[in-house]
Design an enzyme around this catalytic site. Structure first.
Site, PDB file in Angstrom:
ATOM      1  N   GLY A 162       0.704  -1.514   0.000  1.00  0.00           N
ATOM      2  CA  GLY A 162       0.409   0.400  -0.187  1.00  0.00           C
ATOM      3  C   GLY A 162       0.643   1.589   0.128  1.00  0.00           C
ATOM      4  O   GLY A 162       0.075   2.664  -0.296  1.00  0.00           O
ATOM      5  N   GLN A 163       1.888   1.193   0.030  1.00  0.00           N
ATOM      6  CA  GLN A 163       3.207   2.488  -0.376  1.00  0.00           C
ATOM      7  C   GLN A 163       2.431   3.175  -0.923  1.00  0.00           C
ATOM      8  O   GLN A 163       2.057   3.083  -2.190  1.00  0.00           O
ATOM      9  CB  GLN A 163       4.654   2.369  -0.867  1.00  0.00           C
ATOM     10  CG  GLN A 163       4.791   0.707   0.395  1.00  0.00           C
ATOM     11  CD  GLN A 163       5.657   1.615   1.953  1.00  0.00           C
ATOM     12  OE1 GLN A 163       5.844   2.482   1.966  1.00  0.00           O
ATOM     13  NE2 GLN A 163       5.087   0.391   2.792  1.00  0.00           N
ATOM     14  N   SER A 164       2.489   4.390  -1.062  1.00  0.00           N
ATOM     15  CA  SER A 164       1.858   5.158  -2.183  1.00  0.00           C
ATOM     16  C   SER A 164       2.519   5.551  -3.028  1.00  0.00           C
ATOM     17  O   SER A 164       2.339   5.131  -4.706  1.00  0.00           O
ATOM     18  CB  SER A 164       2.381   6.414  -1.683  1.00  0.00           C
ATOM     19  OG  SER A 164       3.450   7.202  -1.218  1.00  0.00           O
ATOM     20  N   SER A 165       3.559   5.065  -3.395  1.00  0.00           N
ATOM     21  CA  SER A 165       4.170   4.463  -4.522  1.00  0.00           C
ATOM     22  C   SER A 165       4.293   3.341  -5.479  1.00  0.00           C
ATOM     23  O   SER A 165       4.233   3.102  -6.678  1.00  0.00           O
ATOM     24  CB  SER A 165       5.986   4.039  -4.497  1.00  0.00           C
ATOM     25  OG  SER A 165       6.270   3.226  -3.643  1.00  0.00           O
ATOM     26  N   LEU A 166       3.320   2.420  -4.740  1.00  0.00           N
ATOM     27  CA  LEU A 166       3.095   0.706  -4.851  1.00  0.00           C
ATOM     28  C   LEU A 166       1.312   1.057  -5.506  1.00  0.00           C
ATOM     29  O   LEU A 166       0.877   0.414  -6.294  1.00  0.00           O
ATOM     30  CB  LEU A 166       2.952  -0.150  -4.290  1.00  0.00           C
ATOM     31  CG  LEU A 166       4.328  -0.032  -3.430  1.00  0.00           C
ATOM     32  CD1 LEU A 166       4.515  -1.312  -2.453  1.00  0.00           C
ATOM     33  CD2 LEU A 166       5.227  -0.393  -4.332  1.00  0.00           C
TER      34      LEU A 166
END
Lengths: 151, 188
Positions: B73-77
């Site tokens: 769920g990291q923003s980059s993902l």
């Protein structure tokens, strides 16, 4: 799963309608396509091209999904093309109609087809391919030259 | 219609269900899945890729095969989430109920997902997770922040839960399966 008398069901009539016959023919074609050298080679070369990117860990890299998508497109495209060349007027929608009406679809062919669209089976196959390359076992495709007997 | 949709039809006959688990990073998605599957949850690190769990689960005497996809769920993902929408029967949105500062972000991400055409048919289950933390907001508060009462496009349900204690995890999944089953399986 085979129906037995214990299921409390009796078969009163055998369905040998036109639909079932058509389905049998198509399933037969799919079987032949999947077992063909051409298909096996297609699949193996794809596996060998990409297997080094796979690692035997529980968490999957996002990159695997792209590779899997390419793989299913390749496999599906090949089977669909082959089906249309073997069966004049073949049409996926009609095939789907036949299958959804059919009750008896537990065949091995379909189990095999499932592995082409199931990510975890795909990952296992990739890891297997990687292992065999790392083991130093020579690639079949490098050793064999496939030549058609007739043109 | 390709082979893929044919095979999907066949899977429906086997009562196979595909669940997609999303949410901001550190919401507890992986912990929810592992806890639900009865696995060790003491050493979970952030997910940078995705996990798939396949588990048999009985609801109302029917056995279902659940394929649970848990994507980082990291923003980059988050831009990769869309690669996992296809064929999703149920969306599980996991919320860190104690991460008050990011609830607005959480609401925005969920809203975007619910506008996705490929998730249009999916049932939504929201887990208001981390209820074991004293600062956690209630599921009613989370429901209001996520504006769920105005959601008309999807069947939805929100439950307070804790992946650490296991509270309500089974109850939530059971609700989700019942809703999906009523929609896609012809139960005989």
């Amino acid at each position: 799963m085979a129906k037995s008398a214990e299921d409390g069901e009796e078969v009163f009539a055998v369905d040998d309608s036109q639909d079932t016959l058509e389905l049998d023919v198509l399933v037969g074609h799919i079987e032949n396509i999947i077992l063909s050298d051409e298909f096996v080679a297609l699949r193996e070369s794809f596996m060998h091209e990409h297997c080094h990117k796979f690692e035997d860990t529980e968490e999957n890299k996002l990159e695997y999904t792209d590779i899997f998508t390419q793989y299913t497109k390749l496999i599906e495209g090949h089977i669909e093309n082959e089906l249309s060349s073997r069966e004049k007027g073949f049409n996926m929608n009609a095939f789907q109609e036949l299958i959804s009406k059919s009750e008896a679809i537990d065949g091995e062919v379909f189990d095999l087809l499932l592995t082409f669209t199931d990510f975890l089976s795909f990952k296992d196959a990739m890891l297997e391919a990687k292992k065999s390359t790392e083991d130093g076992s020579a690639r079949l495709l490098d050793l064999l030259q496939v030549t058609r007997l007739s043109s | 219609m390709g082979l893929h949709s044919i095979l999907k039809k066949l899977k429906q006959k086997e009562h196979e269900v595909r669940l997609l688990m999303l949410g901001l990073d550190n919401a507890g998605k992986t912990t929810v899945v592992k806890r639900f599957c009865g696995e060790d949850i003491s050493t979970i690190s952030p997910t940078y890729g995705f996990n798939i769990k396949t588990v048999e689960h009985v609801v109302d005497k029917y056995e279902y095969k659940l394929n649970i996809w848990d994507v980082g769920g990291q923003s980059s993902l988050r831009s990769y989430w869309r690669n996992y929408f296809e064929c999703t029967d149920g969306l599980i949105w996991v919320v860190d109920s104690a991460d008050v500062d990011r609830l607005k972000d959480c609401q925005g991400e969920l809203k975007k997902l619910l506008e996705e055409e490929r998730l249009a048919g999916a049932t939504l289950l929201v887990f208001a997770n981390k209820q074991d933390l004293p600062e956690a907001l209630s599921s009613e508060q989370i429901r209001d922040i996520l504006d769920l009462n105005n959601l008309k496009t999807h069947h939805w349900y929100i439950l307070p839960c804790s992946a650490v204690t296991g509270e309500n995890l089974v109850a939530g999944i059971d609700w989700l399966i019942r809703d999906i089953a009523a929609r896609i399986f012809t139960l005989d």
